[in-house]
Design an enzyme around this catalytic site. Structure first.
Site, mmCIF file in Angstrom:
data_model
loop_
_atom_site.group_PDB
_atom_site.id
_atom_site.type_symbol
_atom_site.label_atom_id
_atom_site.label_comp_id
_atom_site.label_asym_id
_atom_site.label_seq_id
_atom_site.Cartn_x
_atom_site.Cartn_y
_atom_site.Cartn_z
ATOM 1 N N PHE A 129 75.354 -47.764 45.975
ATOM 2 C CA PHE A 129 74.314 -46.911 46.582
ATOM 3 C C PHE A 129 74.271 -47.167 48.093
ATOM 4 O O PHE A 129 74.341 -48.313 48.529
ATOM 5 C CB PHE A 129 72.955 -47.247 45.953
ATOM 6 C CG PHE A 129 71.979 -46.107 45.964
ATOM 7 C CD1 PHE A 129 71.759 -45.344 44.819
ATOM 8 C CD2 PHE A 129 71.263 -45.807 47.109
ATOM 9 C CE1 PHE A 129 70.844 -44.298 44.821
ATOM 10 C CE2 PHE A 129 70.349 -44.764 47.122
ATOM 11 C CZ PHE A 129 70.134 -44.013 45.976
ATOM 12 N N PHE B 155 69.298 -52.539 42.231
ATOM 13 C CA PHE B 155 68.572 -52.941 41.015
ATOM 14 C C PHE B 155 69.497 -53.670 40.029
ATOM 15 O O PHE B 155 69.047 -54.536 39.279
ATOM 16 C CB PHE B 155 67.974 -51.689 40.357
ATOM 17 C CG PHE B 155 67.034 -51.979 39.234
ATOM 18 C CD1 PHE B 155 65.713 -52.328 39.479
ATOM 19 C CD2 PHE B 155 67.460 -51.906 37.910
ATOM 20 C CE1 PHE B 155 64.836 -52.613 38.439
ATOM 21 C CE2 PHE B 155 66.601 -52.189 36.861
ATOM 22 C CZ PHE B 155 65.281 -52.538 37.131
ATOM 23 N N GLU B 156 70.768 -53.302 40.018
ATOM 24 C CA GLU B 156 71.729 -53.887 39.059
ATOM 25 C C GLU B 156 72.328 -55.206 39.561
ATOM 26 O O GLU B 156 73.050 -55.872 38.808
ATOM 27 C CB GLU B 156 72.865 -52.896 38.779
ATOM 28 C CG GLU B 156 72.505 -51.752 37.852
ATOM 29 C CD GLU B 156 71.633 -50.696 38.495
ATOM 30 O OE1 GLU B 156 71.813 -50.436 39.705
ATOM 31 O OE2 GLU B 156 70.757 -50.145 37.810
ATOM 32 N N ALA C 116 71.853 -52.140 50.100
ATOM 33 C CA ALA C 116 71.004 -51.522 51.128
ATOM 34 C C ALA C 116 69.950 -50.678 50.429
ATOM 35 O O ALA C 116 70.285 -49.689 49.773
ATOM 36 C CB ALA C 116 71.852 -50.661 52.060
ATOM 37 N N VAL C 117 68.709 -51.101 50.558
ATOM 38 C CA VAL C 117 67.612 -50.317 49.989
ATOM 39 C C VAL C 117 66.857 -49.708 51.167
ATOM 40 O O VAL C 117 66.372 -50.423 52.050
ATOM 41 C CB VAL C 117 66.671 -51.188 49.123
ATOM 42 C CG1 VAL C 117 65.728 -50.277 48.327
ATOM 43 C CG2 VAL C 117 67.464 -52.075 48.172
ATOM 44 N N THR D 86 58.873 -42.173 48.231
ATOM 45 C CA THR D 86 58.233 -42.566 46.971
ATOM 46 C C THR D 86 58.175 -44.100 46.878
ATOM 47 O O THR D 86 58.837 -44.787 47.663
ATOM 48 C CB THR D 86 59.059 -42.045 45.769
ATOM 49 O OG1 THR D 86 60.273 -42.798 45.725
ATOM 50 C CG2 THR D 86 59.363 -40.571 45.886
ATOM 51 N N HIS E 3 59.646 -45.910 44.967
ATOM 52 C CA HIS E 3 60.910 -46.393 44.433
ATOM 53 C C HIS E 3 61.418 -47.605 45.217
ATOM 54 O O HIS E 3 61.858 -48.603 44.654
ATOM 55 C CB HIS E 3 61.930 -45.250 44.536
ATOM 56 C CG HIS E 3 62.981 -45.269 43.476
ATOM 57 N ND1 HIS E 3 62.698 -45.201 42.135
ATOM 58 C CD2 HIS E 3 64.335 -45.334 43.563
ATOM 59 C CE1 HIS E 3 63.819 -45.238 41.456
ATOM 60 N NE2 HIS E 3 64.824 -45.322 42.293
ATOM 61 N N PHE F 8 71.157 -63.756 49.445
ATOM 62 C CA PHE F 8 70.482 -62.456 49.527
ATOM 63 C C PHE F 8 70.973 -61.698 50.762
ATOM 64 O O PHE F 8 70.492 -61.892 51.870
ATOM 65 C CB PHE F 8 68.965 -62.688 49.602
ATOM 66 C CG PHE F 8 68.145 -61.433 49.552
ATOM 67 C CD1 PHE F 8 67.960 -60.759 48.361
ATOM 68 C CD2 PHE F 8 67.546 -60.931 50.694
ATOM 69 C CE1 PHE F 8 67.189 -59.597 48.308
ATOM 70 C CE2 PHE F 8 66.779 -59.774 50.649
ATOM 71 C CZ PHE F 8 66.596 -59.111 49.448
ATOM 72 N N ARG G 3 72.158 -52.775 61.180
ATOM 73 C CA ARG G 3 72.302 -54.128 60.614
ATOM 74 C C ARG G 3 73.638 -54.341 59.907
ATOM 75 O O ARG G 3 73.971 -55.449 59.498
ATOM 76 C CB ARG G 3 71.144 -54.410 59.651
ATOM 77 C CG ARG G 3 69.837 -54.679 60.376
ATOM 78 C CD ARG G 3 68.623 -54.427 59.499
ATOM 79 N NE ARG G 3 67.367 -54.672 60.195
ATOM 80 C CZ ARG G 3 66.830 -53.869 61.105
ATOM 81 N NH1 ARG G 3 67.447 -52.753 61.448
ATOM 82 N NH2 ARG G 3 65.677 -54.170 61.691
HETATM 83 N N1 INI Z 1 69.621 -48.365 45.069
HETATM 84 C C1 INI Z 1 69.951 -48.972 46.245
HETATM 85 O O1 INI Z 1 70.778 -49.883 46.240
HETATM 86 N N2 INI Z 1 69.357 -48.573 47.390
HETATM 87 C C2 INI Z 1 68.423 -47.580 47.435
HETATM 88 O O2 INI Z 1 67.924 -47.249 48.539
HETATM 89 C C3 INI Z 1 68.086 -46.935 46.230
HETATM 90 N N3 INI Z 1 67.099 -45.855 46.227
HETATM 91 O O3 INI Z 1 66.544 -45.570 47.280
HETATM 92 O O4 INI Z 1 66.836 -45.244 45.205
HETATM 93 C C4 INI Z 1 68.711 -47.350 45.021
HETATM 94 N N4 INI Z 1 68.439 -46.758 43.847
HETATM 95 C C5 INI Z 1 69.239 -46.964 42.668
HETATM 96 C C6 INI Z 1 68.855 -48.213 41.865
HETATM 97 O O5 INI Z 1 69.245 -49.385 42.540
HETATM 98 C C7 INI Z 1 69.518 -48.227 40.488
HETATM 99 O O6 INI Z 1 70.911 -48.171 40.629
HETATM 100 C C8 INI Z 1 69.071 -47.048 39.606
HETATM 101 O O7 INI Z 1 67.660 -46.970 39.544
HETATM 102 C C9 INI Z 1 69.639 -47.211 38.156
HETATM 103 O O8 INI Z 1 69.105 -48.398 37.544
#
Ligand code: INI
Length: 176
Positions: free
Chosen positions: A22, A57-58, A80-81, A86, A88, A113, A127
């Protein structure tokens, strides 16, 4: 913040890298600087395992699983988040940071991290810029430092002597 410049000798250490797909533009750049950071300090390509996951998340599950294999001195997590409109962002960044910390505690192996959490894509790109301060390179340095500290502690445990000064880092460097 200024990048750290100290020299490290990381030959012989083995590292795992878990990188989220992502926001790939950013995470590819983090990965490239992280790999550069490791190899410049003597880590062989054959001693680096890279695993890709869908998103931040994974990362924790794979980081924990890799750390528990017993074949790595540290695991580096890159992602990178980026904040959207939202909640999320809050869920994903909180779960990634909590899970990455937990992976280290569960496994006894350093888990670094290297996940960016930013308000905008521009901040994330800044960054991950390979020409200036890149968090991937910083994560590589932290991984080497932690692997060094952990090896010093373990070596002292084996010989029955205790760490007498510093945090093991300076001493472990002198030994090599
Ligand atoms: N995952 C990221 O790594 N960065 C993000 O910014 C992000 N946003 O914004 O949604 C993101 N979403 C996916 C998440 O990590 C999972 O892969 C997904 O929810 C499936 O479990």
């Amino acid at each position: 913040m200024k990048p750290r410049k100290e020299l490290r000798n990381a030959a012989g250490f083995r590292f795992g890298i878990v990188v989220a797909t992502f926001n790939k533009l950013v995470t590819d750049s983090l990965l490239s600087s992280c790999l550069d950071g490791l190899t410049k300090q003597g880590v062989k390509d054959a001693d680096i395992e890279v695993v890709r996951v869908p998103g931040a998340f994974e990362i924790p599950l794979v980081a924990r699983t890799l750390a528990k294999t017993g074949r790595l001195d540290a695991v580096i997590c890159l992602g990178a988040v980026i904040r959207g409109d939202t909640p999320h962002f809050d869920f994903i960044s909180a779960e990634a940071s909590r899970g990455i910390g937990q992976a280290a505690l569960d496994s006894g192996v350093p888990v670094i991290f290297g996940v960016l959490t930013t308000d905008t894509e521009t901040q994330a790109i800044e960054r991950a810029d390979p020409c200036t301060f890149n968090r991937g390179g910083e994560a590589a340095k932290s991984a080497i430092d932690m692997a060094t500290v952990m090896r010093a502690i373990t070596a002292d445990k084996a010989t029955g002597s205790k760490l007498t000064s510093g945090n093991g880092l300076a001493r472990a460097k002198r030994k090599r």
